[in-house]
Motif scaffolding. Structure first.
Motif, short mmCIF file in Angstrom:
data_model
loop_
_atom_site.label_atom_id
_atom_site.label_comp_id
_atom_site.label_asym_id
_atom_site.label_seq_id
_atom_site.Cartn_x
_atom_site.Cartn_y
_atom_site.Cartn_z
N ILE A 160 0.84 -1.20 0.00
CA ILE A 160 0.00 0.00 0.00
C ILE A 160 0.87 1.25 0.00
CG2 ILE A 160 -1.63 1.32 1.40
CD1 ILE A 160 -2.82 -1.39 2.28
N ILE A 161 1.92 1.24 0.80
CA ILE A 161 2.84 2.38 0.85
C ILE A 161 3.51 2.60 -0.50
CG2 ILE A 161 5.04 3.13 1.83
CD1 ILE A 161 4.09 1.96 4.52
N THR A 162 3.93 1.51 -1.15
CA THR A 162 4.57 1.61 -2.45
C THR A 162 3.64 2.25 -3.47
OG1 THR A 162 5.94 -0.35 -2.02
CG2 THR A 162 5.66 0.29 -4.32
N GLN A 163 2.38 1.81 -3.49
CA GLN A 163 1.41 2.37 -4.43
C GLN A 163 1.15 3.85 -4.13
OE1 GLN A 163 0.24 0.57 -7.01
NE2 GLN A 163 1.40 -1.20 -6.32
N PHE A 164 1.06 4.21 -2.86
CA PHE A 164 0.85 5.61 -2.47
C PHE A 164 2.01 6.48 -2.92
CE2 PHE A 164 1.96 8.87 0.69
CZ PHE A 164 0.86 9.71 0.58
N LEU A 165 3.24 6.03 -2.66
CA LEU A 165 4.41 6.83 -3.02
C LEU A 165 4.54 6.99 -4.53
CD1 LEU A 165 7.01 5.46 -0.44
CD2 LEU A 165 5.85 7.67 -0.40
N ALA A 166 4.24 5.93 -5.27
CA ALA A 166 4.31 6.03 -6.74
C ALA A 166 3.29 7.05 -7.25
CB ALA A 166 4.06 4.66 -7.36
N SER A 167 2.07 7.04 -6.68
CA SER A 167 1.05 8.00 -7.10
C SER A 167 1.46 9.42 -6.70
CB SER A 167 -0.29 7.65 -6.45
OG SER A 167 -0.73 6.38 -6.86
N PHE A 168 2.04 9.58 -5.53
CA PHE A 168 2.46 10.91 -5.07
C PHE A 168 3.60 11.45 -5.93
CE2 PHE A 168 3.75 13.51 -1.06
CZ PHE A 168 3.25 14.65 -1.67
N GLU A 169 4.54 10.60 -6.26
CA GLU A 169 5.66 11.02 -7.11
C GLU A 169 5.14 11.49 -8.47
OE1 GLU A 169 10.09 9.35 -8.31
OE2 GLU A 169 8.40 7.95 -8.22
N HIS A 170 4.20 10.75 -9.03
CA HIS A 170 3.62 11.14 -10.32
C HIS A 170 2.88 12.47 -10.19
CE1 HIS A 170 1.68 10.77 -14.22
NE2 HIS A 170 0.50 10.90 -13.64
N LEU A 171 2.19 12.67 -9.09
CA LEU A 171 1.46 13.92 -8.87
C LEU A 171 2.42 15.10 -8.76
CD1 LEU A 171 -1.30 15.23 -8.30
CD2 LEU A 171 -0.95 14.71 -5.88
N VAL A 172 3.52 14.94 -8.05
CA VAL A 172 4.50 16.02 -7.90
C VAL A 172 5.13 16.35 -9.25
CG1 VAL A 172 6.72 16.62 -6.88
CG2 VAL A 172 4.97 15.55 -5.47
N GLN A 173 5.41 15.33 -10.05
CA GLN A 173 6.00 15.56 -11.37
C GLN A 173 5.05 16.33 -12.28
OE1 GLN A 173 6.97 11.58 -12.57
NE2 GLN A 173 8.89 11.52 -11.41
N CYS A 174 3.75 16.03 -12.19
CA CYS A 174 2.76 16.72 -13.02
C CYS A 174 2.38 18.09 -12.48
CB CYS A 174 1.51 15.85 -13.16
SG CYS A 174 1.78 14.30 -14.04
#
Length: 431
Positions: free
Chosen positions: A133-147
């Motif tokens: 769950i943490i991995t999926q959250f961090l991947a989504s957050f990283e994508h959000l910061v990049q966008c």
């Protein structure tokens, strides 16, 4: 503190000197952690949620809840579904297979934006549920910061020696002469402080404290530095209610369910004000029901498939209906009689004829009531159980209800590894 992995209905005991090694069926945990489990077991029982059952003074037995429980002393217990037999299979293979199954069922049941991308993601099954769950959250957050994070206008009231925005005239007129050079003003500031960002930032702080995975910890610290200007949420429930959706916030839709998982900490009952850690518990009965319904909708798009359909009652009392009948799945078919279906997360044996295959009287009586009130005994009802190779891999011979001509009960397996074939196995032909 070490982490423990067990399965449904496993035993949990206090560790003692020279005790056996922990296994999938029996874990030996520190005494402080065991005492905490006893406390929450008593708390849950008051609310009708049976997560643990006392099996002695120093032993607990798990029930049909899966997920993760964390105790104040740092002990973390991962509970997996009990679906595969241990015969001839290593414990590690069982863990990986059942983690994969649980992740798929959670993704469907909680509408999580999770995709499989081939062999590159196979290593995630080695992670415990909370780390996944943490991995999926961090991947989504990283994508959000990049966008790019979304900003919002926030109203600010302050006192300055210059005019900006709107002067608060009444407040200014009431000031003493010595403060006439100070202007009480009100204006909008365009900043990153908005409910969605505050919640994500708060979830990130939880992740930084809870993760034990080196890659997750590294990425979490990087994101923490990049978003240091975002304040934490002071009222999580209120901010969750204020979470907005729409075209401008489309990128936030992916991270929202992961944020709710980490902050909501799914538990059978509320334990507000008490220690909860990163605890996530889900009833397997419900996960199985949602999983079956999801794949039925995909396999039978021309049918109207409803869950928890409740239009009939058993009794009338004081001129009002009482005691609802609520089948798990109700299938409306064009130009055909509907089908009523109940899902049961229980392992049955098709060769155990004298033990009635493991079917319960209450389940059969419940299906008879569905047949009578919903179908007028003119169509079939179904009980769906998990598929087991060589134990339950084909439908049982039909059960006919007495004193009826068309009513029958079918008991069919659902293959969790090949769910797309289920609609054909239960003869819900689309032709």
């Amino acid at each position: 503190m070490p982490d423990f992995t067990v399965r449904e209905y496993a035993f949990i005991s206090v560790a003692y000197k020279d005790c056996p090694d922990s296994s999938l069926e029996h874990a030996y945990i520190p005494e402080k952690a065991f005492e905490h489990l006893c406390e929450i077991a008593a708390s849950f029982s008051k609310h009708g949620a049976k997560v643990f059952e006392l099996a002695g003074r120093r032993k607990l037995k798990l029930d049909q809840y899966v997920g993760v429980i964390e105790t104040p002393c740092g002990t973390r217990i991962e509970i997996l579904p009990k679906h595969l037999d241990l015969n001839g299979t290593s414990g590690q293979e069982i863990i990986l297979a059942e983690r994969k199954l649980l992740q798929k069922m959670l993704s469907v049941s909680l509408h999580l934006p999770y995709r499989e991308a081939g062999s590159a993601n196979l290593n995630r099954f080695k992670q415990p549920l909370h780390e996944w769950i943490i991995t999926q959250f961090l991947a989504s957050f990283e994508h959000l910061v990049q966008c790019g994070l979304r900003f919002d206008y926030n109203r600010v009231q302050e006192e300055q020696k210059f005019l900006r925005g709107q002067l608060q005239h009444i407040k200014y007129m009431r000031q003493p002469p010595a403060k006439k050079h100070v202007f009480p003003i009100e204006h909008d500031v365009y900043e990153v402080n908005r409910p969605e960002n505050r919640l994500i930032r708060t979830a990130l702080e939880v992740v930084c404290k809870k993760t034990k995975d080196a890659n997750n910890w590294k990425l979490a610290q990087e994101l923490r530095l990049m978003t240091i200007e975002i304040p934490r949420s002071q009222n999580i429930r209120q901010d969750l209610r204020q979470w907005q959706s729409g075209r401008l916030l489309a990128l936030y839709e992916e991270i929202k369910p992961w944020t709710e998982l980490i902050l909501g900490e799914y538990m059978p009952v509320s334990t507000q004000g008490e220690w909860r850690g990163m605890s996530l518990l889900f009833p397997m009965e419900k996960l199985f029901e949602y999983y079956v319904a999801y794949h039925l909708r995909r396999g039978l798009p021309e049918y109207n498939i409803k869950t928890q359909h409740a239009t009939e009652h058993i009794c009338e009392h004081r001129q009002s209906k009482i005691f609802k009948l609520k089948p798990d799945i109700f299938i409306e078919r064009p130009n055909a009689k509907p089908i009523v279906m109940d899902t049961k997360w229980k392992l049955i044996n098709q060769s155990d004829r004298y033990g009635r295959y493991g079917l319960k009287d209450s389940d059969i009586q419940q299906m008879f009531a569905y047949s009578h009130f919903y179908l007028k005994h003119e169509s079939e009802v179904m009980l769906v159980y998990p598929y087991r190779a060589d134990k339950f891999d084909y439908p049982l011979e039909d059960f006919l209800f007495r004193n009826t001509t068309e009513a029958r009960l079918r008991v069919v397996p659902f293959n969790l590894d090949e769910p797309h074939k289920f609609h054909a196995q239960c003869y819900c032909d689309v032709s």
